[in-house]
Design a protein around this motif. Sequence first.
Motif, short mmCIF file in Angstrom:
data_model
loop_
_atom_site.label_atom_id
_atom_site.label_comp_id
_atom_site.label_asym_id
_atom_site.label_seq_id
_atom_site.Cartn_x
_atom_site.Cartn_y
_atom_site.Cartn_z
N LEU A 33 -6.57 -7.23 0.64
CA LEU A 33 -6.26 -6.17 1.10
C LEU A 33 -5.28 -5.76 -0.56
O LEU A 33 -5.24 -4.60 -0.51
CB LEU A 33 -5.41 -5.94 2.35
N ALA A 34 -4.55 -7.03 -0.48
CA ALA A 34 -3.86 -6.61 -1.88
C ALA A 34 -5.02 -6.89 -3.19
O ALA A 34 -3.88 -6.63 -4.08
CB ALA A 34 -3.42 -8.79 -2.01
N GLU A 35 -6.02 -7.26 -2.86
CA GLU A 35 -6.69 -6.59 -4.54
C GLU A 35 -7.08 -5.10 -4.69
O GLU A 35 -7.00 -4.48 -5.51
CB GLU A 35 -7.93 -7.38 -4.46
N TRP A 36 -6.83 -4.74 -3.43
CA TRP A 36 -7.59 -3.26 -3.34
C TRP A 36 -6.00 -2.66 -4.03
O TRP A 36 -5.98 -1.61 -4.45
CB TRP A 36 -7.61 -2.39 -2.40
N VAL A 37 -4.72 -2.91 -3.58
CA VAL A 37 -3.62 -2.51 -3.92
C VAL A 37 -3.63 -2.54 -5.76
O VAL A 37 -3.21 -1.72 -6.56
CB VAL A 37 -2.75 -3.71 -3.53
N PHE A 96 0.93 -1.25 0.39
CA PHE A 96 0.28 0.23 -0.48
C PHE A 96 1.18 1.35 -0.25
O PHE A 96 0.36 2.34 -0.11
CB PHE A 96 -0.75 -0.33 1.17
N VAL A 97 1.92 1.48 0.84
CA VAL A 97 2.53 2.43 1.25
C VAL A 97 3.78 2.57 0.24
O VAL A 97 3.59 3.87 -0.70
CB VAL A 97 3.52 2.34 2.06
N ASN A 98 4.12 1.44 -1.01
CA ASN A 98 5.14 1.36 -2.23
C ASN A 98 4.34 0.95 -3.40
O ASN A 98 4.62 1.67 -4.44
CB ASN A 98 6.41 0.48 -1.55
#
Length: 237
Positions: A201-205, A138-140
Amino acid sequence: MSEIFKDELKRLRIHFVEMGINVNEQIYRATKAFTSHDRALADQVLELDRQINDQEVTLEKQALKLMALQQPLANDFRLIISILKASNDIERLGDYASHIARSAKHVEAADTDQAVDHAIDATTNTIRQMLEKVLDAFVNDNERAAYEVAEEDLAVDVVHVQQQKQILKKMTENQAAIPSYEAYLAVLRNLERAGDHIVNLAEWVVYIQTGKLVELNPGKTDPKLVKEALAKVKSKN
């Protein structure tokens, strides 16, 4: 884009990651409370869950304020929406930690199963590493890391299926310990569900980077993968 908007967007992302870090610690404390029969630690997890809920409400207010008072560009809009949605997944992870903490109160020390405890500890480590990695993504803005995290969830699914079968067998052999084994099943189920939410969460990235909503959970997209992975584990043993 105004500097004020940039600063507020940065704060939103930071608060989201902080919430994720707090939940990661909650997961560790919850499973530790369960495997070590530490009821005081379990109570601490339950008390801290309120803070996680408060953080989600704060994030939601921040996100909605940014969208209402600004006119974000497409990329920034996707980031805000993703954090708004993903904060719900983080909150659910906190709920699973609370469920595990409650289960800690239903296992007697005499009914401890060291083999399952070991599996729970190993799965917890996997879950926490997945969460750390997806927060870093998310950050990078690391789309590749998001896909890697999703693939790692397969190992969580395998342990869940494997341990579930073994526990059900043990329950037939030792009916007096059924309440404790039911607690073990609940903990493993909560960890498996936690893995699914980390995949969310990975899907939102990926959505932030591409604008596309994708299904990355390997156990859902192809259930055969879990059976194949489980067969490989059995062949090694």
